[in-house]
Design a protein around this motif. Structure first.
Motif, PDB file in Angstrom:
ATOM      1  N   ASP A   7      53.291   6.482   4.756  1.00  0.00           N
ATOM      2  CA  ASP A   7      53.003   7.866   4.377  1.00  0.00           C
ATOM      3  C   ASP A   7      51.750   8.376   5.095  1.00  0.00           C
ATOM      4  O   ASP A   7      51.693   9.544   5.516  1.00  0.00           O
ATOM      5  CB  ASP A   7      52.814   7.976   2.861  1.00  0.00           C
ATOM      6  N   LYS A  10      52.633   9.230   8.646  1.00  0.00           N
ATOM      7  CA  LYS A  10      53.387  10.480   8.682  1.00  0.00           C
ATOM      8  C   LYS A  10      52.465  11.679   8.517  1.00  0.00           C
ATOM      9  O   LYS A  10      52.655  12.721   9.158  1.00  0.00           O
ATOM     10  CB  LYS A  10      54.459  10.483   7.594  1.00  0.00           C
ATOM     11  N   LEU A  11      51.454  11.542   7.668  1.00  0.00           N
ATOM     12  CA  LEU A  11      50.487  12.625   7.486  1.00  0.00           C
ATOM     13  C   LEU A  11      49.678  12.867   8.755  1.00  0.00           C
ATOM     14  O   LEU A  11      49.362  14.015   9.101  1.00  0.00           O
ATOM     15  CB  LEU A  11      49.558  12.306   6.313  1.00  0.00           C
ATOM     16  N   GLU A  14      51.891  14.792  11.042  1.00  0.00           N
ATOM     17  CA  GLU A  14      52.005  16.177  10.568  1.00  0.00           C
ATOM     18  C   GLU A  14      50.752  16.974  10.908  1.00  0.00           C
ATOM     19  O   GLU A  14      50.834  18.134  11.359  1.00  0.00           O
ATOM     20  CB  GLU A  14      52.250  16.191   9.060  1.00  0.00           C
ATOM     21  N   ARG A  17      50.754  17.702  14.572  1.00  0.00           N
ATOM     22  CA  ARG A  17      51.725  18.732  14.941  1.00  0.00           C
ATOM     23  C   ARG A  17      51.217  20.127  14.581  1.00  0.00           C
ATOM     24  O   ARG A  17      51.429  21.090  15.319  1.00  0.00           O
ATOM     25  CB  ARG A  17      53.080  18.471  14.274  1.00  0.00           C
ATOM     26  N   LYS A  18      50.541  20.237  13.465  1.00  0.00           N
ATOM     27  CA  LYS A  18      49.991  21.538  13.087  1.00  0.00           C
ATOM     28  C   LYS A  18      48.965  22.018  14.110  1.00  0.00           C
ATOM     29  O   LYS A  18      48.957  23.192  14.490  1.00  0.00           O
ATOM     30  CB  LYS A  18      49.352  21.449  11.692  1.00  0.00           C
ATOM     31  N   ASP A  21      50.842  22.818  17.478  1.00  0.00           N
ATOM     32  CA  ASP A  21      51.612  24.060  17.435  1.00  0.00           C
ATOM     33  C   ASP A  21      50.716  25.296  17.505  1.00  0.00           C
ATOM     34  O   ASP A  21      51.151  26.356  17.958  1.00  0.00           O
ATOM     35  CB  ASP A  21      52.466  24.113  16.164  1.00  0.00           C
ATOM     36  N   THR A  75      52.149  13.191  19.726  1.00  0.00           N
ATOM     37  CA  THR A  75      52.524  14.444  19.057  1.00  0.00           C
ATOM     38  C   THR A  75      51.830  15.637  19.687  1.00  0.00           C
ATOM     39  O   THR A  75      52.468  16.659  19.982  1.00  0.00           O
ATOM     40  CB  THR A  75      52.176  14.359  17.563  1.00  0.00           C
ATOM     41  N   CYS A  79      53.580  18.921  21.966  1.00  0.00           N
ATOM     42  CA  CYS A  79      53.516  20.315  21.506  1.00  0.00           C
ATOM     43  C   CYS A  79      53.154  21.284  22.627  1.00  0.00           C
ATOM     44  O   CYS A  79      53.257  22.503  22.427  1.00  0.00           O
ATOM     45  CB  CYS A  79      52.494  20.442  20.380  1.00  0.00           C
TER      46      CYS A  79
END
Length: 390
Positions: A7, A10-11, A14, A17-18, A21, A75, A79
């Motif tokens: 987890d 994965k965070l 994430e 990716r934020k 992006d 990641t 992007c």
């Protein structure tokens, strides 16, 4: 072997990716055209806690490992930033962070690591020399002992990020080669200020990775204080290798993200582009198969790099995996960006469609930070037991 992500991992992805992006393809196209350091992007990376993913918690890092850092770099590169994202992580959490966290003095760690993690300062590393190149043990920059410190003279070339850096990790001889027991003897690392009397630098114009300057650096009687030695005096060679192998991991991670992005852009364009009738051009196997082959090769390099990163975090040998992954990634992504441009036809040559930047940037990594030929030498010597050829 469990390939599932935790987890926490994965965070991290994430969060990356934020940030990625927020600074997408148009941001990077503009930075490339202006040959401008991506300050806003790097500030956002540091604010999100991503720069310090593999650095100790006591200095503001996340206290995780190289595997998590590789996931972050992949990641961010995918992007929009592409291969040059790896260079940002090389010069800061690797050349600055890893070098100091593993070999720096307590005073250095306390003063500099929090500033690197927060993005308050940037770093660079001065290793490559005009007359040595890949043959690092032939470097001639010499730090002569003077009083309780040293005086450095010499020249470096192709040094990344110098104009935007506050600190520079310098590798120099501290013993004359004639006085050394072996060529690997007598090398030392120092962390010095870029703004220092006797240190000058000039830009090198280049075809790609234009958001990070490359420079020739000149040392003319540069004073080095005793507290600026990183690691063991005269015994810096193996400590340097420890830093460079982690550099391979972030390089490969960024290349994997670049390959993923290039293929994604090509597929999107090709799925919408119709030339002969109503069928998209990607319905033809002449375009499908090469892109599929590139995807498979990029994924293979990514997985080998993950093995290198996990071995690093577990304290196991990882040099062979890190170098082999970098070889595969550089070759696979070179093909992927080339094939993406071919799929897009003339528009692949246009800056507004972004692939040409990815193509220009990734080409560097066929010979840097270590060339394909030297990786194959390493594999032949160390992994296959063949005699040294050079």
């Amino acid at each position: 072997m469990d390939f599932r992500l935790s987890d926490e991992q994965k965070l991290m992805i994430e969060a990356a990716r934020k940030v990625g992006d927020r600074f997408g393809l148009e941001y990077w196209r503009k930075q490339d055209a202006a040959k401008a350091f991506p300050k806003e992007f790097w500030s956002a990376v540091c604010e999100a806690g991503l720069c310090g993913a593999a650095l100790p918690a006591e200095v503001g890092g996340a206290g995780l490992g190289m595997f998590e850092l590789a996931l972050v770099v992949e990641t961010l590169a995918s992007c929009g930033g592409g291969a040059t994202v790896g260079q940002l992580f090389m010069i800061n959490p690797i050349f600055g962070g890893v070098a100091l966290s593993r070999f720096g003095t307590p005073a250095m760690k306390a003063e500099l690591l929090p500033k690197i993690v927060s993005g308050e300062i940037n770093c660079s590393m001065a290793l490559t020399e005009p007359d040595a190149g890949t043959n690092t043990l032939e470097l001639r920059s010499y730090a002569e002992a003077v009083g309780d410190g040293w005086r450095l003279n010499g020249r470096k070339i192709w040094i990344t990020g110098v104009p935007d850096a506050a600190k520079m990790l310098v590798v120099a001889r501290t013993k004359k080669l004639a006085d050394c027991k072996s060529r690997s003897d007598g090398l030392s690392m120092f962390m010095i200020d870029v703004e220092r009397k006797g240190l000058t630098h000039t830009a090198i114009d280049k075809v790609g990775t234009r958001t990070l300057a490359s420079s020739s650096v000149f040392f003319d009687d540069v004073r080095i204080a005793p507290g600026e030695l990183v690691g063991t005096l005269h015994r810096g060679w193996h400590e340097l290798l420890d830093v460079l192998n982690t550099e391979r991991i972030v390089t490969t991670a960024a290349l994997a993200g670049t390959g993923e992005l290039a293929i994604k852009l090509a597929v999107k364009y090709g799925n919408e582009r119709k030339v002969f009738g109503d069928k998209p051009v990607t319905s033809y196997q002449g375009l499908q198969f090469p892109l599929a082959q590139c995807h498979v090769e990029v994924e293979a390099a990514r997985l080998l790099n993950h093995k290198a990163a996990v071995n690093c975090d577990m304290g196991l040998p990882y040099g062979s995996e890190a170098n082999a992954a970098k070889l595969l990634a550089a070759q696979a992504v070179s093909r992927a960006t080339e094939r993406a441009m071919q799929t897009m036809g003339g528009m692949g040559y246009a800056t507004e469609f972004h692939v040409e930047r990815l193509w220009r940037d990734c080409r560097l990594f066929r010979f840097a930070p270590v060339s394909e030929e030297m990786i194959l030498n390493y594999v032949a010597n160390h992994d296959l037991g063949m005699p040294r050829s050079y």
